[in-house]
Scaffold this motif. Structure first.
Motif, PDB file in Angstrom:
ATOM      1  N   LYS A 239       3.246  -8.136  -8.974  1.00 29.71           N
ATOM      2  CA  LYS A 239       4.606  -7.602  -8.895  1.00 29.71           C
ATOM      3  C   LYS A 239       5.543  -8.693  -8.345  1.00 29.71           C
ATOM      4  O   LYS A 239       5.117  -9.586  -7.618  1.00 29.71           O
ATOM      5  CB  LYS A 239       4.649  -6.389  -7.971  1.00 29.71           C
ATOM      6  CG  LYS A 239       3.887  -5.176  -8.475  1.00 29.71           C
ATOM      7  CD  LYS A 239       4.600  -4.493  -9.619  1.00 29.71           C
ATOM      8  CE  LYS A 239       3.912  -3.178  -9.980  1.00 29.71           C
ATOM      9  NZ  LYS A 239       4.581  -2.508 -11.114  1.00 29.71           N
ATOM     10  N   PRO A 240       6.837  -8.624  -8.668  1.00 27.95           N
ATOM     11  CA  PRO A 240       7.797  -9.585  -8.111  1.00 27.95           C
ATOM     12  C   PRO A 240       7.786  -9.599  -6.579  1.00 27.95           C
ATOM     13  O   PRO A 240       7.985 -10.639  -5.965  1.00 27.95           O
ATOM     14  CB  PRO A 240       9.139  -9.092  -8.660  1.00 27.95           C
ATOM     15  CG  PRO A 240       8.793  -8.385  -9.924  1.00 27.95           C
ATOM     16  CD  PRO A 240       7.467  -7.734  -9.666  1.00 27.95           C
ATOM     17  N   MET A 241       7.569  -8.420  -5.981  1.00 26.23           N
ATOM     18  CA  MET A 241       7.417  -8.323  -4.525  1.00 26.23           C
ATOM     19  C   MET A 241       6.043  -7.711  -4.247  1.00 26.23           C
ATOM     20  O   MET A 241       5.915  -6.490  -4.099  1.00 26.23           O
ATOM     21  CB  MET A 241       8.529  -7.463  -3.917  1.00 26.23           C
ATOM     22  CG  MET A 241       9.914  -8.067  -4.021  1.00 26.23           C
ATOM     23  SD  MET A 241      11.180  -7.094  -3.159  1.00 26.23           S
ATOM     24  CE  MET A 241      11.217  -5.628  -4.198  1.00 26.23           C
ATOM     25  N   PRO A 242       4.997  -8.515  -4.182  1.00 24.78           N
ATOM     26  CA  PRO A 242       3.648  -7.977  -4.001  1.00 24.78           C
ATOM     27  C   PRO A 242       3.416  -7.499  -2.573  1.00 24.78           C
ATOM     28  O   PRO A 242       4.170  -7.848  -1.654  1.00 24.78           O
ATOM     29  CB  PRO A 242       2.750  -9.177  -4.311  1.00 24.78           C
ATOM     30  CG  PRO A 242       3.586 -10.352  -3.928  1.00 24.78           C
ATOM     31  CD  PRO A 242       5.002  -9.977  -4.287  1.00 24.78           C
ATOM     32  N   PRO A 243       2.370  -6.701  -2.347  1.00 26.79           N
ATOM     33  CA  PRO A 243       2.012  -6.319  -0.978  1.00 26.79           C
ATOM     34  C   PRO A 243       1.588  -7.544  -0.178  1.00 26.79           C
ATOM     35  O   PRO A 243       1.211  -8.573  -0.748  1.00 26.79           O
ATOM     36  CB  PRO A 243       0.838  -5.345  -1.175  1.00 26.79           C
ATOM     37  CG  PRO A 243       0.299  -5.661  -2.529  1.00 26.79           C
ATOM     38  CD  PRO A 243       1.465  -6.107  -3.345  1.00 26.79           C
ATOM     39  N   THR A 244       1.642  -7.412   1.128  1.00 22.20           N
ATOM     40  CA  THR A 244       1.226  -8.517   1.997  1.00 22.20           C
ATOM     41  C   THR A 244      -0.245  -8.826   1.802  1.00 22.20           C
ATOM     42  O   THR A 244      -0.653  -9.993   1.761  1.00 22.20           O
ATOM     43  CB  THR A 244       1.498  -8.160   3.471  1.00 22.20           C
ATOM     44  OG1 THR A 244       2.828  -7.638   3.611  1.00 22.20           O
ATOM     45  CG2 THR A 244       1.343  -9.386   4.364  1.00 22.20           C
ATOM     46  N   TYR A 245      -1.049  -7.774   1.674  1.00 24.26           N
ATOM     47  CA  TYR A 245      -2.481  -7.913   1.448  1.00 24.26           C
ATOM     48  C   TYR A 245      -2.930  -6.873   0.423  1.00 24.26           C
ATOM     49  O   TYR A 245      -2.286  -5.836   0.256  1.00 24.26           O
ATOM     50  CB  TYR A 245      -3.291  -7.688   2.735  1.00 24.26           C
ATOM     51  CG  TYR A 245      -2.894  -8.529   3.913  1.00 24.26           C
ATOM     52  CD1 TYR A 245      -3.345  -9.843   4.052  1.00 24.26           C
ATOM     53  CD2 TYR A 245      -2.070  -8.019   4.912  1.00 24.26           C
ATOM     54  CE1 TYR A 245      -2.990 -10.622   5.150  1.00 24.26           C
ATOM     55  CE2 TYR A 245      -1.705  -8.785   6.017  1.00 24.26           C
ATOM     56  CZ  TYR A 245      -2.168 -10.077   6.124  1.00 24.26           C
ATOM     57  OH  TYR A 245      -1.813 -10.840   7.207  1.00 24.26           O
ATOM     58  N   SER A 246      -4.077  -7.143  -0.218  1.00 26.72           N
ATOM     59  CA  SER A 246      -4.748  -6.144  -1.049  1.00 26.72           C
ATOM     60  C   SER A 246      -6.233  -6.208  -0.725  1.00 26.72           C
ATOM     61  O   SER A 246      -6.823  -7.299  -0.729  1.00 26.72           O
ATOM     62  CB  SER A 246      -4.524  -6.413  -2.541  1.00 26.72           C
ATOM     63  OG  SER A 246      -5.153  -5.413  -3.330  1.00 26.72           O
ATOM     64  N   VAL A 247      -6.821  -5.048  -0.405  1.00 24.45           N
ATOM     65  CA  VAL A 247      -8.237  -4.994  -0.059  1.00 24.45           C
ATOM     66  C   VAL A 247      -8.932  -3.952  -0.925  1.00 24.45           C
ATOM     67  O   VAL A 247      -8.304  -3.026  -1.437  1.00 24.45           O
ATOM     68  CB  VAL A 247      -8.457  -4.655   1.436  1.00 24.45           C
ATOM     69  CG1 VAL A 247      -7.894  -5.747   2.324  1.00 24.45           C
ATOM     70  CG2 VAL A 247      -7.825  -3.306   1.780  1.00 24.45           C
ATOM     71  N   ARG A 248     -10.231  -4.119  -1.086  1.00 27.34           N
ATOM     72  CA  ARG A 248     -10.996  -3.204  -1.934  1.00 27.34           C
ATOM     73  C   ARG A 248     -10.885  -1.770  -1.442  1.00 27.34           C
ATOM     74  O   ARG A 248     -10.649  -0.843  -2.214  1.00 27.34           O
ATOM     75  CB  ARG A 248     -12.469  -3.635  -1.977  1.00 27.34           C
ATOM     76  CG  ARG A 248     -13.341  -2.825  -2.938  1.00 27.34           C
ATOM     77  CD  ARG A 248     -14.807  -3.114  -2.689  1.00 27.34           C
ATOM     78  NE  ARG A 248     -15.252  -2.532  -1.420  1.00 27.34           N
ATOM     79  CZ  ARG A 248     -16.305  -2.956  -0.735  1.00 27.34           C
ATOM     80  NH1 ARG A 248     -17.008  -3.981  -1.177  1.00 27.34           N
ATOM     81  NH2 ARG A 248     -16.649  -2.367   0.407  1.00 27.34           N
ATOM     82  N   ASP A 249     -11.072  -1.568  -0.137  1.00 29.39           N
ATOM     83  CA  ASP A 249     -11.016  -0.226   0.440  1.00 29.39           C
ATOM     84  C   ASP A 249     -10.880  -0.330   1.949  1.00 29.39           C
ATOM     85  O   ASP A 249     -10.765  -1.438   2.508  1.00 29.39           O
ATOM     86  CB  ASP A 249     -12.251   0.600   0.053  1.00 29.39           C
ATOM     87  CG  ASP A 249     -13.560  -0.096   0.415  1.00 29.39           C
ATOM     88  OD1 ASP A 249     -13.565  -0.950   1.329  1.00 29.39           O
ATOM     89  OD2 ASP A 249     -14.590   0.226  -0.213  1.00 29.39           O
TER      90      ASP A 249
END
Length: 261
Positions: A239-249
């Protein structure tokens, strides 16, 4: 990953799916409780009261308290009470919204002579309810909607959400509502006010980019995307403004926080 002093947490798709807890949810909340890390559950669901939410979480072994729950119904009631104490309201919605409005000292009426029209998810919606809401808005009532979610996940599939019902009155009255729930700011500002923690030390955790992640971005706090719900990692992070982090769960999130990674 930064260890935050407090967390705002989505429910459906993050802690559970339907009536089943997502793997790692209980352990993550147990970790927050054991470490005395403040957290609030932030939900667009206006049909349930905080007590209802707590009972659902407890049925899954998740220990929560009513004062840790912030619903779009509560944020809507606060918004109206701030704008006009003792305001008269025509409500389309369920018991959770009705309770929140009454507890805020607002006057519920059944005709078109009101200060506000409020729409929340109503699974017993009727043409008469839509008619009264439309006419009241046409007469000048301020139009409020708890959230713009177009659909809700049910056992049968994705069914019409409050955003879809709201759109009927929007089109008929030629008036756009003020939305309160995620990703709009009123519900998030209420949650942050309750936390009383510097926003730079708060993170929003959720699965759906368009509501959970954007809600954090819109109030300037960090966001943690979990890959257990609607939005995939690839979709979120591109995304143009992605989340700070992305984790599996939440299991991975807990491990990272414990290790200080």
């Amino acid at each position: 990953m930064k260890a935050y002093q407090a967390y705002l947490i989505d429910l459906d798709g993050t802690l559970y799916k339907g009536n089943e807890a997502i793997s790692g949810a209980k352990a993550f909340i147990d970790y927050l409780n054991t470490e005395n890390i403040p957290h609030l559950y932030v939900t667009n669901n206006s049909t349930k009261s905080p007590d209802d939410v707590v009972q659902k979480l407890k049925s899954m072994g998740i220990n929560a308290k009513p004062q840790e729950v912030v619903t779009s119904a509560m944020a809507t009631a606060d918004y109206i009470a701030t704008e006009k104490p003792d305001a008269s309201v025509y409500m389309v919605g369920a018991s959770g919204l009705e309770t929140a409005l009454k507890e805020a000292g607002l006057q519920l009426k059944s005709d078109t002579d009101v200060d506000f029209v409020v729409m929340g998810l109503d699974e017993q919606i009727t043409y008469e309810k839509l008619t009264i809401a439309t006419l009241a808005v046409q007469k000048g009532a301020t139009f409020i909607s708890t959230n713009k979610d177009p659909s809700i996940p049910k056992e049968q599939g994705f069914l019409p959400g409050n955003g879809s019902l709201t759109s009927v009155v929007t089109v008929s009255s030629k008036t756009d509502p003020i939305f309160i729930g995620k990703p709009e700011t009123p519900i998030m500002k209420k949650a942050l006010d309750l936390l009383q923690v510097n926003p730079t030390d708060v993170a929003m955790i959720g699965d759906l980019y368009e509501t959970d992640i954007l809600s954090g971005i819109n109030v300037g706090i960090d966001t943690i995307h979990v890959q257990t719900g609607v939005t995939s990692e690839q979709e979120a992070m591109t995304k143009p403004m992605p989340p700070t982090y992305s984790v599996r769960d939440l299991t991975v999130l807990k491990q990272q926080l414990e290790k200080g990674e």
